[in-house]
Design a protein around this motif. Structure first.
Motif, PDB file in Angstrom:
ATOM      1  N   ASP A 213       1.211  10.166 -16.141  1.00 24.07           N
ATOM      2  CA  ASP A 213       0.692   9.789 -17.450  1.00 24.07           C
ATOM      3  C   ASP A 213       0.160   8.353 -17.445  1.00 24.07           C
ATOM      4  OD1 ASP A 213       3.143   8.562 -17.141  1.00 24.07           O
ATOM      5  OD2 ASP A 213       4.116   9.614 -18.798  1.00 24.07           O
ATOM      6  N   ASP A 214      -0.068   7.808 -16.251  1.00 23.56           N
ATOM      7  CA  ASP A 214      -0.552   6.427 -16.099  1.00 23.56           C
ATOM      8  C   ASP A 214      -2.034   6.429 -15.725  1.00 23.56           C
ATOM      9  OD1 ASP A 214       2.028   5.539 -16.554  1.00 23.56           O
ATOM     10  OD2 ASP A 214       2.493   5.270 -14.431  1.00 23.56           O
ATOM     11  N   PHE A 215      -2.818   5.654 -16.444  1.00 22.01           N
ATOM     12  CA  PHE A 215      -4.252   5.580 -16.187  1.00 22.01           C
ATOM     13  C   PHE A 215      -4.656   4.113 -16.018  1.00 22.01           C
ATOM     14  CE2 PHE A 215      -3.414   9.463 -18.397  1.00 22.01           C
ATOM     15  CZ  PHE A 215      -4.284  10.401 -17.844  1.00 22.01           C
ATOM     16  N   ILE A 216      -5.235   3.788 -14.874  1.00 20.45           N
ATOM     17  CA  ILE A 216      -5.689   2.428 -14.620  1.00 20.45           C
ATOM     18  C   ILE A 216      -7.187   2.440 -14.363  1.00 20.45           C
ATOM     19  CG2 ILE A 216      -3.477   1.536 -13.804  1.00 20.45           C
ATOM     20  CD1 ILE A 216      -4.338   2.010 -10.977  1.00 20.45           C
ATOM     21  N   CYS A 217      -7.842   1.330 -14.648  1.00 24.30           N
ATOM     22  CA  CYS A 217      -9.293   1.299 -14.657  1.00 24.30           C
ATOM     23  C   CYS A 217      -9.882   1.017 -13.269  1.00 24.30           C
ATOM     24  CB  CYS A 217      -9.796   0.261 -15.660  1.00 24.30           C
ATOM     25  SG  CYS A 217      -9.472  -1.450 -15.174  1.00 24.30           S
ATOM     26  N   GLU A 218     -11.183   1.191 -13.177  1.00 22.31           N
ATOM     27  CA  GLU A 218     -11.915   0.969 -11.932  1.00 22.31           C
ATOM     28  C   GLU A 218     -11.702  -0.436 -11.398  1.00 22.31           C
ATOM     29  OE1 GLU A 218     -16.619   0.444 -10.633  1.00 22.31           O
ATOM     30  OE2 GLU A 218     -16.097   1.596 -12.436  1.00 22.31           O
ATOM     31  N   ASP A 219     -11.773  -1.443 -12.283  1.00 15.59           N
ATOM     32  CA  ASP A 219     -11.622  -2.834 -11.843  1.00 15.59           C
ATOM     33  C   ASP A 219     -10.225  -3.117 -11.302  1.00 15.59           C
ATOM     34  OD1 ASP A 219     -14.222  -3.495 -12.420  1.00 15.59           O
ATOM     35  OD2 ASP A 219     -13.783  -4.354 -14.390  1.00 15.59           O
ATOM     36  N   THR A 220      -9.236  -2.372 -11.770  1.00 15.32           N
ATOM     37  CA  THR A 220      -7.883  -2.541 -11.245  1.00 15.32           C
ATOM     38  C   THR A 220      -7.825  -2.106  -9.787  1.00 15.32           C
ATOM     39  OG1 THR A 220      -6.953  -2.174 -13.447  1.00 15.32           O
ATOM     40  CG2 THR A 220      -5.440  -2.015 -11.591  1.00 15.32           C
ATOM     41  N   PHE A 221      -8.494  -1.023  -9.460  1.00 15.47           N
ATOM     42  CA  PHE A 221      -8.538  -0.578  -8.055  1.00 15.47           C
ATOM     43  C   PHE A 221      -9.285  -1.585  -7.184  1.00 15.47           C
ATOM     44  CE2 PHE A 221      -7.290   3.544  -9.734  1.00 15.47           C
ATOM     45  CZ  PHE A 221      -6.448   4.007  -8.736  1.00 15.47           C
ATOM     46  N   ARG A 222     -10.343  -2.178  -7.721  1.00 17.73           N
ATOM     47  CA  ARG A 222     -11.058  -3.205  -6.953  1.00 17.73           C
ATOM     48  C   ARG A 222     -10.162  -4.423  -6.743  1.00 17.73           C
ATOM     49  NH1 ARG A 222     -15.970  -1.405  -6.102  1.00 17.73           N
ATOM     50  NH2 ARG A 222     -16.996  -0.048  -7.635  1.00 17.73           N
ATOM     51  N   PHE A 223      -9.363  -4.736  -7.742  1.00 13.91           N
ATOM     52  CA  PHE A 223      -8.390  -5.826  -7.628  1.00 13.91           C
ATOM     53  C   PHE A 223      -7.375  -5.502  -6.532  1.00 13.91           C
ATOM     54  CE2 PHE A 223      -4.211  -7.490  -8.950  1.00 13.91           C
ATOM     55  CZ  PHE A 223      -4.481  -8.851  -8.942  1.00 13.91           C
ATOM     56  N   TYR A 224      -6.851  -4.267  -6.530  1.00 13.35           N
ATOM     57  CA  TYR A 224      -5.930  -3.837  -5.480  1.00 13.35           C
ATOM     58  C   TYR A 224      -6.559  -4.026  -4.102  1.00 13.35           C
ATOM     59  CZ  TYR A 224      -3.035  -1.245  -8.899  1.00 13.35           C
ATOM     60  OH  TYR A 224      -2.213  -0.880  -9.923  1.00 13.35           O
ATOM     61  N   SER A 225      -7.783  -3.556  -3.956  1.00 17.34           N
ATOM     62  CA  SER A 225      -8.473  -3.611  -2.673  1.00 17.34           C
ATOM     63  C   SER A 225      -8.559  -5.043  -2.162  1.00 17.34           C
ATOM     64  CB  SER A 225      -9.869  -3.012  -2.822  1.00 17.34           C
ATOM     65  OG  SER A 225     -10.607  -3.163  -1.634  1.00 17.34           O
ATOM     66  N   LYS A 226      -8.909  -5.939  -3.043  1.00 21.36           N
ATOM     67  CA  LYS A 226      -9.048  -7.349  -2.667  1.00 21.36           C
ATOM     68  C   LYS A 226      -7.720  -7.941  -2.224  1.00 21.36           C
ATOM     69  CE  LYS A 226     -10.505 -11.795  -4.646  1.00 21.36           C
ATOM     70  NZ  LYS A 226     -11.018 -12.464  -5.871  1.00 21.36           N
ATOM     71  N   LYS A 227      -6.669  -7.681  -2.988  1.00 17.58           N
ATOM     72  CA  LYS A 227      -5.370  -8.278  -2.688  1.00 17.58           C
ATOM     73  C   LYS A 227      -4.737  -7.669  -1.437  1.00 17.58           C
ATOM     74  CE  LYS A 227      -5.650 -11.116  -5.989  1.00 17.58           C
ATOM     75  NZ  LYS A 227      -5.920 -12.543  -5.653  1.00 17.58           N
ATOM     76  N   VAL A 228      -4.882  -6.362  -1.258  1.00 18.49           N
ATOM     77  CA  VAL A 228      -4.338  -5.712  -0.066  1.00 18.49           C
ATOM     78  C   VAL A 228      -5.040  -6.240   1.179  1.00 18.49           C
ATOM     79  CG1 VAL A 228      -4.214  -3.509   1.177  1.00 18.49           C
ATOM     80  CG2 VAL A 228      -3.534  -3.629  -1.232  1.00 18.49           C
TER      81      VAL A 228
END
Length: 390
Positions: A213-228
């Protein structure tokens, strides 16, 4: 309400102004042992250590003081967000001290097993569990299927879902190209651990933990990618948005420690919530993919994961600025439970509350100090339009 020991506070401040760091530290340490919840003394102690780290003789002593401070606030329901920066700095010092020699097990592991992440194509694996709520599950998988296609030039997204309704849940998952595993629904910790064990065989750079039931936005995934790609081993968010489907109310929840209410859990200030936690593969391998093994629990799964990681790594919650940088075989890492705020970053993550939730919507709205009602704002900007399919 908390009363400060102003005699100690004034003496410690005076010593700090004179740059008598040793005296300032001794006064803070003595005062905090007598009045363990004194926020002013705790902040002064952090400032003193920052200016002169050599005043600390025993870091175990500092760890005990921090534990007593948080425990006092827990018992007395005292708001703690005001001291989060100071606590984060103290936590970073404790992490750094734990990694100060090459005998540390995680350092040895990273030296042998560290790997570079291809920042041109970061591979993220979403782990979730499903149970009933079939329309919400379809919406979840449809949402991330579309998002994955949109992100595919730069980020590879796969999804593992653990279900417990046989062909019903399997067919829903496989309809959207989701990797499916069947496992009993309870205890929930065993179900999530089964998914984690399954994840071991996949090729990915980092795991994203999401409830269905959790929905995160496109920019959050881009943020993940950068930090990882820059070396974060663990990261998550302190805050989140929650949408109650039955009342159509949307709130912004500020995080642990934001009020003096018992449910605010002041001793957990700075901790990340479960929604959207990210664990890099090296951390999972070091943990032997054990985040919930043998716990037999149906609640507090976020806390169980946190305690397992702390016990194995010595990581503590820290602000990103206080993450402990480490370079091992030309691979950069950031150590600690890096704790971000969605609102500060302009990102979006929402937990949709319908029926059969592990944590009810009402638990988040016990005090107006811990949340803001953003229903009107979100209805105007159409941020939750994707829920119209429910």
């Amino acid at each position: 309400m908390m009363k400060f020991n102003m005699v100690y506070v004034n003496k410690a401040e005076s010593a700090l102004e004179r740059k008598d760091f040793s005296s300032s530290f001794d006064i803070c340490r003595t005062g905090l042992k007598q009045t363990p919840g004194d926020a002013l003394l705790f902040v002064i102690m952090a400032r003193t250590i920052f200016l002169s780290p050599t005043v600390v003789v025993s870091w175990k002593d500092i760890a005990d003081i921090a534990t007593s401070f948080l425990d006092f606030n827990r018992q007395n329901y005292i708001q703690t967000t005001a001291v989060w920066h100071a606590l984060s700095y103290i936590n970073s010092c404790l992490i750094r001290n734990g990694f100060s020699n090459n005998d540390n097990h995680l350092i040895k592991f990273l030296k042998q097993n560290g790997r570079r992440v291809n920042d041109c194509k970061v591979k993220l694996l979403i782990l979730t569990c499903v149970w009933k709520r079939h329309e919400l599950s379809r919406l979840f998988f449809s949402y991330y299927e579309k998002l994955g296609k949109k992100l595919s030039p730069d980020i590879d997204i796969q999804i593992i879902a653990v279900g417990s309704e046989g062909e019903i849940s399997r067919s829903i998952c496989e309809e959207y190209g989701v990797h499916y595993l069947e496992y009993p629904n309870q205890p929930l910790s065993d179900k999530w651990q089964a998914g984690l064990n399954y994840a071991r065989s996949f090729d990915f750079d980092a795991l994203v933990v999401l409830g269905s039931d959790d929905f995160i936005c496109e920019d959050t995934f881009r943020f993940y990618s950068k930090k990882v790609s820059k070396g974060a081993l663990f990261l998550g968010f302190q805050d989140c948005y929650l949408h109650d489907f039955s009342s159509q109310k949307t709130i912004y929840w500020k995080g642990y420690g934001a009020s003096n209410e018992q449910q605010s859990q002041p001793h957990r200030v700075g901790e990340t919530i479960g929604l959207g936690r990210v664990l890099r593969r090296e951390l999972l391998e070091f943990m032997d993919f054990d985040l919930w093994e043998g716990m037999g629990a149906n609640k507090s799964l976020d806390g169980i994961m946190k305690n397992k990681i702390i016990g194995k790594t010595g990581f503590l919650p820290v602000k990103p600025v206080h993450g402990v940088d480490l370079t091992m075989n030309d691979v950069n890492y950031s150590l600690g439970m890096l704790s971000y705020r969605l609102k500060d970053l302009g990102l979006f993550g929402v937990d949709v509350k319908v029926s059969d939730n592990v944590t009810a919507f009402e638990k988040y709205i016990t005090s107006t100090n811990v949340y803001d009602d953003v229903t009107l704002e979100f209805s105007k900007n159409g941020r939750l339009d994707f829920l119209n399919n429910l």
